[in-house]
Design an enzyme around this catalytic site. Structure first.
Site, PDB file in Angstrom:
ATOM      1  CG  HIS A 108      -0.375   0.266   2.520  1.00 43.52           C
ATOM      2  ND1 HIS A 108      -0.073  -0.730   3.418  1.00 43.52           N
ATOM      3  CD2 HIS A 108      -0.016   1.419   3.132  1.00 43.52           C
ATOM      4  CE1 HIS A 108       0.432  -0.203   4.518  1.00 43.52           C
ATOM      5  NE2 HIS A 108       0.485   1.099   4.368  1.00 43.52           N
ATOM      6  CG  ASP A 139      -0.006  -4.073   2.871  1.00 45.33           C
ATOM      7  OD1 ASP A 139       0.288  -3.467   1.823  1.00 45.33           O
ATOM      8  OD2 ASP A 139      -0.261  -3.494   3.940  1.00 45.33           O
ATOM      9  CB  SER A 230       3.204   1.526   6.134  1.00 43.21           C
ATOM     10  OG  SER A 230       2.021   1.742   6.854  1.00 43.21           O
TER      11      SER A 230
END
Length: 558
Positions: A108, A139, A230
């Site tokens: 993402h 992911d 992230s």
């Protein structure tokens, strides 16, 4: 008459010296304390503790050189108006260097990226990056570095030490350090916590969370994870990576963050090394808990047997699980009545991780109770055909067909996730519920030979004289064109082209059998004006104008 309160005064005793070698002072008859016995700085116990702390800190800091700031510029297609693109946007995340001269981060972070820039920890220069592989279902994404394209002579890899993977799943209460570039500053950030839980979780979030392949293992930690973390690594005490930061639970929940564990990361890297990444295997059945006594007797389940009852099963899975089977064990692990299996001693998680946590082609063994008899099944798992595509650039693209001002697209998950779809969510979810939820996996619409029929959707009617009066038919599923059911947007376009001039086009839609009738000749004649008026480059998206077998021409509407 009030009585006086008598207070007994107790002499104060000297406070014990909490830092001396004894916790109880020795009185010398005067009530005074003896001098505190100071511990020598050079005592062996302190030296050993300090050395261990320094060694741990050195091991941790040595891995910081693998950390990378990932700066991304991206733009995504508009699935509501597929001939357009959304505005350009920028974001940043974290990543880290692994063996083989590659950088691992979250999918993402680099989703829809048109430019990727990479900065090493402690270095101000940015290098251009390229996305080598994407894994939207886990992911994860793999990046490469464009070396010295500016001719400056300094290599990205100077002073970089690749991160080392932890070989085991961390125990509960194990210490973890999350390192990355979260919001709140521009430099490296280190947060510390412990592994709070090991669980099985749906990695897919948002409006299309229902379209996931199945639950995957996840590590829950209490170290702070914020936007920008992230893709960053989480290190254990010996400096090896135990997981990749990818989610946090916002709202009222505090101190809940999630890591992608090593096992999932290594499976992704192994799949990429073996060729193009095609995703994890789908769980080929849905099951319900089997705790009700009547339900157990109905399916002839002995009292000493546990398992789950299959309520839906895909006909495209080689495993052969059927509806009303009772799944007793998977790969030798006993399945509980609530669908749990033992991960480690006294730790239970969902059985789904046994199916999704394997590499493609790896066989799976399932023991079921079928009609009161035990049946052993074994086969490799794979992805299953779906009528509802899940990921842009993988199994769906922003294709469209415009006929007489009627805009047709394929129903897909990116349409649900598109920000512009918020005003249409109720209509879209009605379509999802009626067209998809009746089959498993979501829209397991495979026909003969695994062929999947697309769900074609009328999203808009572009105003033009020939379609005047049709104003309330948007957001309908196309059923037939002149009595024939098109299996795809390409087939719809070819069927339209095959209708002769002078004939009519009769579109019939689901949900009440609504219909729209247009003159084929007028549709073709008005096409340039409609496209010019609405600034649309073409009546069909690229890739739909040719190729494939021509379908039989539908009979003109009388």
């Amino acid at each position: 008459r009030a009585r006086p309160v008598r207070t007994r005064v107790t002499p104060l005793l000297p406070m014990p010296d909490l830092f001396s070698s004894t916790s109880s002072p020795e009185a010398d008859g005067t009530g005074a304390l003896p001098p505190a016995k100071a511990r020598k700085v050079g005592s062996p116990s302190i030296v050993r503790g300090a050395d261990a702390a320094l060694l741990a800190a050195a091991a941790m800091k040595a891995r910081w050189s693998s950390l990378v700031l990932v700066e991304v510029t991206s733009t995504s297609p508009d699935y509501i108006k597929p001939w357009k693109m959304h505005s350009q946007r920028s974001c940043k995340g974290s990543g880290f260097v692994i063996e083989g001269g590659r950088i691992l981060t979250n999918y993402h972070v680099v989703q829809d990226a048109i430019d990727v820039r990479l900065r090493k920890h402690g270095v101000s220069r940015r290098w251009r990056g390229t996305v080598l592989a994407r894994g939207p279902d886990v992911d994860l994404a793999l990046l490469a570095v464009h070396e010295d394209e500016e001719g400056r002579g300094d290599s990205f890899w100077n002073g970089v030490t690749p991160a080392v993977w932890c070989s085991t799943l961390p125990a509960l209460q194990s210490a973890v350090h999350v390192i990355g570039f979260p919001t709140g500053g521009t430099t490296i950030s280190v947060t510390q916590g412990v592994v709070s839980r090991v669980d099985c979780k749906n990695y897919r979030v948002g409006s299309s969370a229902f379209a996931n392949s199945g639950g995957l293992l996840v590590l829950q930690i209490d170290a702070a994870i914020n936007a920008g973390n992230s893709g960053g690594p989480a290190f254990c005490s010996d400096g090896s990576v135990v997981g990749v930061a990818f989610q946090s639970l916002g709202g009222a929940a505090d101190g809940i963050g999630y890591l992608i564990p090593t096992q999932v990361c290594l499976n992704f890297l192994a799949a990429v090394a073996g060729g193009e990444y095609k995703g994890i295997s789908d769980v080929p059945f849905l099951a319900r808990e089997l705790r009700n006594a009547s339900l157990r007797r109905r399916h002839r389940v002995p009292d000493d047997v546990t398992g789950v009852l299959v309520t839906r099963a895909s006909s495209h899975s080689a495993l052969g699980v059927r509806v009303d089977d009772v799944v007793l064990s998977i790969d030798g692990k006993k399945v509980g009545d609530d669908g749990s299996v033992e991960l480690r001693e006294s730790e239970l998680v969902s059985y789904e991780f046994l199916l999704t946590g394997k590499q493609r082609g790896e066989p799976t063994s399932v023991l079921v109770l079928r009609g009161g008899e035990r049946v052993q099944l074994c086969a490799p798992l794979s992805q299953l055909p779906r009528r509802l595509p899940r990921n842009h650039g993988f199994d769906c693209f922003p294709h469209y067909v415009i006929i007489g001002g009627l805009v047709f697209v394929r129903l897909c998950c990116p349409m649900l996730e598109d920000k512009r779809s918020k005003g249409h969510h109720s209509a879209i979810y009605d379509l999802v519920n009626y067209q998809i939820a009746r089959s498993f996996p979501p829209a397991d619409g495979g026909g003969e030979g695994g062929e999947v029929a697309e769900i074609l959707l009328l999203t808009e009617i572009l105003a033009a004289p020939l379609n005047y009066g049709y104003t309330c038919h948007a957001w309908r599923v196309l059923d037939t064109l002149n009595g024939q059911r098109p299996k795809s947007l390409r087939a719809l376009h070819q069927m339209y082209r095959a209708v002769p001039d002078g004939a009519f086009l009769e579109f019939v839609f689901s949900h009440g059998g609504d219909q729209i009738v247009l003159d084929a000749t007028e549709c073709r004649q008005s096409e340039p004006d409609i496209l010019q008026l609405h600034a649309i480059p073409s009546a069909t998206s690229d890739g739909l104008q040719g190729g494939g077998e021509e379908p039989a021409a539908p009979a003109p509407a009388p």
